[in-house]
Write an enzyme that holds these catalytic residues in place. Structure first.
Site, PDB file in Angstrom:
ATOM      1  N   GLU A 237       0.845  -1.192   0.000  1.00  0.00           N
ATOM      2  CA  GLU A 237       0.000   0.000   0.000  1.00  0.00           C
ATOM      3  C   GLU A 237       0.881   1.243   0.000  1.00  0.00           C
ATOM      4  O   GLU A 237       1.942   1.275   0.624  1.00  0.00           O
ATOM      5  CB  GLU A 237      -0.872  -0.021   1.267  1.00  0.00           C
ATOM      6  CG  GLU A 237      -1.727   1.203   1.473  1.00  0.00           C
ATOM      7  CD  GLU A 237      -2.368   1.220   2.859  1.00  0.00           C
ATOM      8  OE1 GLU A 237      -3.503   1.708   2.976  1.00  0.00           O
ATOM      9  OE2 GLU A 237      -1.719   0.752   3.821  1.00  0.00           O
TER      10      GLU A 237
ATOM     11  N   LYS B 286      -9.859   0.315  -2.065  1.00  0.00           N
ATOM     12  CA  LYS B 286     -10.098  -0.050  -0.670  1.00  0.00           C
ATOM     13  C   LYS B 286     -11.532   0.293  -0.277  1.00  0.00           C
ATOM     14  O   LYS B 286     -11.977   1.436  -0.403  1.00  0.00           O
ATOM     15  CB  LYS B 286      -9.100   0.695   0.216  1.00  0.00           C
ATOM     16  CG  LYS B 286      -9.051   0.234   1.662  1.00  0.00           C
ATOM     17  CD  LYS B 286      -7.901   0.947   2.385  1.00  0.00           C
ATOM     18  CE  LYS B 286      -7.753   0.502   3.820  1.00  0.00           C
ATOM     19  NZ  LYS B 286      -6.623   1.199   4.498  1.00  0.00           N
TER      20      LYS B 286
ATOM     21  N   CYS C 294      -4.390  -3.336   4.113  1.00  0.00           N
ATOM     22  CA  CYS C 294      -4.051  -2.871   5.457  1.00  0.00           C
ATOM     23  C   CYS C 294      -5.209  -3.020   6.442  1.00  0.00           C
ATOM     24  O   CYS C 294      -5.522  -4.121   6.886  1.00  0.00           O
ATOM     25  CB  CYS C 294      -3.550  -1.419   5.389  1.00  0.00           C
ATOM     26  SG  CYS C 294      -2.677  -0.850   6.876  1.00  0.00           S
TER      27      CYS C 294
END
Length: 593
Positions: free
Chosen positions: A348, A408, A464
């Site tokens: 990321e 995301k 994440c």
């Protein structure tokens, strides 16, 4: 009449209660032994009685201290430590503290103290570069749910079979914390401290929620043992658990000596069976090479110029680091020092320069992909037409450029976006530094054509923070993901324990879905995890590195993947039903009284 405040008198009174019988006969001890040596059962009973005497004199202080110890044990069970077995002990102590505390609000208060002792040391990484306010506020909010556990336990612990109902209450409060407010914060689920423990295989059956429930159930079983055994050790037949009642401030188990022992045996079996079943389940986990076909995957850890929030100021350097480390891997491949990967995964934020808008960034990524002769999954920040941003993972195919992408979907409040920005900017100068990210859509899967040929590979992506949530990989596995990856950027969390806690989550997800997981992190720890939850390779922190491993693709799904949120839903319904039954029973008893 002046009350007796001498601790020695309390201890002597406890000894008398533990072994009534008047003066000893000539040649024998008061404990009944002829040689002056107390039998082990008597010594244990006297010790318990002495502790009980102290706890009786200072009940509130003792409970506050015990609650803090319980929360500290829960914290100590989490990575980077491997003390997973402390979690059920912490639950046991907390259950004894809040069970039978008199008023329900006392149960909440003791639970809240335990919650603070748990979350304050667990979450300091949230305030490393922005000051203590976010850390303290988040810990205080999370502790509320442990307080609710104490409140509800006060009620359901009056029901027959209370260890089961108390464990369901823990699961209910974990679900609540993972859902509210602002989408919830699941960090600190008991399951995420069990990556090295006996309970991990439960994840393949019911996911992380079942692991948490199994840990909590063992803890409540331990609490039942602790509440029952002292009475048997310190009283004669016919006296049912006076010391146990003093310890837990709860109703006796029953006047029948046989019934009490039956309950003790049942609790002991519960404590033994739950973890041992996890050990047995481990034999059903897939082997590290079990799968349909293998592919070779590389994970790049380029590192960053410096830690902290200002790492974004050197976005070009971060991108250059990942390009450089990928080109070094390409040279190692050409020299025969490393195998040719089918796909390369960057972390990321490896390109915070939007490569869809910036030709220089696009050219660099294309050059790296051409050099390594494989597609790259690039973690990039993309700027939308309305000036909001998307945290994306893009499949980049050499000179052909971008292909599929995952935006995301579960974005982090107070980090990637700020709820009620106008309100919170009055409390912190960092409010305006929170991002303007918007959540994406889709099923969390990108398709990559392997460099070595063959059918496209479906890769499930949880970026994440997303790995914390059960639904992230549930959706991607249902959409056909054969391999999972967790690209992450931990540069904003310094040298804290955060990266190890997150790595443990990836291990739980590997077992939960029966898939190998590739963890690629800007600053580490990056890792290759097989479907049995074992880390096969990992990098040190804060060093540029590249991992290359051959991992199996899998199409088979675990029971947890098929059931999805159903196990957690069932447990939460049981907890709600038990709470309702306890309240009804309490009201009925009050009316009769």
């Amino acid at each position: 009449m002046k009350p007796d405040t001498d601790p020695e008198n309390h201890l002597r009174a406890a000894d008398s209660a533990a072994d009534p019988g008047g003066a000893p006969e000539s040649g024998s001890r008061a404990d009944g032994s002829a040689d002056g040596t107390a039998p082990p059962e008597s010594r244990v009973g006297r010790s318990i009685a002495a502790v009980t005497a102290v706890a009786t004199r200072w009940p509130r202080s003792t409970r506050l201290l015990a609650a803090a110890v319980a929360g500290s044990l829960l914290y100590a069970s989490f990575p980077p430590r491997t003390l997973w077995f402390l979690a059920p002990v912490g639950i046991a102590i907390l259950t004894l503290v809040v069970r039978g505390t008199g008023r329900a609000r006392a149960g909440f208060g003791y639970g809240y103290v335990a919650g603070l002792a748990f979350f304050l040391p667990l979450l300091p990484w949230t305030g490393i570069y922005v000051g203590p306010a976010p850390w303290l506020a988040l810990s205080a909010v999370c502790a509320v749910y442990v307080g609710l556990f104490g409140l509800l336990t006060r009620w359901v612990a009056t029901l027959p079979g209370w260890p089961l109902w108390v464990a369901t209450v823990w699961s209910l409060t974990e679900w609540g914390r993972a859902s509210f407010p602002f989408g919830g914060f699941p960090w600190g689920k008991l399951a995420f401290g069990q990556a090295d423990g006996w309970y991990l295989p439960y994840a393949m059956v019911g996911g992380a929620p079942l692991v948490s429930f199994a840990v909590a159930l063992t803890g409540t079983g331990l609490a039942a043992l602790a509440a029952g055994l002292p009475g048997r050790l310190t009283t004669r037949a016919g006296d049912s658990g006076g010391v146990a009642g003093a310890i837990s401030d709860s109703p006796r188990w029953g006047a029948s000596h046989l019934t009490s022992w039956n309950r003790i045996v049942a609790a002991a079996m519960l404590v033994a069976i739950v973890p041992l079943a996890g050990v047995i389940l481990r034999t059903a986990l897939p082997g590290p090479e079990d799968g349909n076909r293998p592919i070779t995957v590389a994970a790049i850890q380029g590192s960053v110029p410096r830690l902290g929030l200002d790492f974004n100021a050197q976005r070009r350097a971060v991108l250059d680091n990942h390009v450089k480390r990928t080109e070094e891997l390409a040279r190692d491949i050409a020299a025969g020092k490393a195998p040719q990967p089918d796909v390369v995964i960057w972390p990321e934020n490896s390109s915070d320069i939007d490569p869809l808008r910036n030709a220089d960034a696009a050219q660099e990524i294309s050059q790296a992909s051409v050099a390594v002769k494989a597609p790259i999954l690039v973690g990039a920040v993309l700027v939308n037409a309305d000036r909001t941003t998307a945290n994306s993972v893009i499949v980049w195919n050499g000179d052909a450029g971008p292909a599929e992408r995952h935006d995301k979907k579960i974005i982090q409040p107070f980090g990637e976006y700020l709820p009620y920005r106008e309100f919170f900017r009055h409390f912190s100068e960092y409010a305006d530094r929170a991002g303007y990210f918007v959540p994406g859509a889709g099923d969390g899967v990108v398709h990559v054509r392997p460099a070595g040929g063959g059918a496209p590979v479906a890769i499930g992506v949880a970026t994440c923070y997303e790995v914390t949530f059960d639904r992230a990989f549930q959706e991607s596995v249902r959409a056909g993901a054969q391999l999972l990856t967790v690209p992450s950027n931990n540069a904003t969390f310094g040298r804290s324990e955060m990266t190890y806690q997150q790595l443990a989550m990836s291990r739980v997800r590997a077992v939960e879905h029966g898939r190998a997981v590739v963890v690629s992190v800007t600053t580490g720890v990056s890792a290759m995890i097989t479907a049995d939850g074992v880390i096969r390779q990992q990098t040190p922190q804060f060093e540029p590195a590249a991992l290359v491993a051959t991992l199996p693709l899998r199409d088979n799904t675990t029971l947890a993947s098929r059931l999805g949120p159903t196990p957690e839903t069932v447990v939460c319904i049981l907890a709600a039903a038990a709470t309702a039954a306890a309240l009804f029973r309490r009201r009925y008893s009050t009316k009769r009284g």
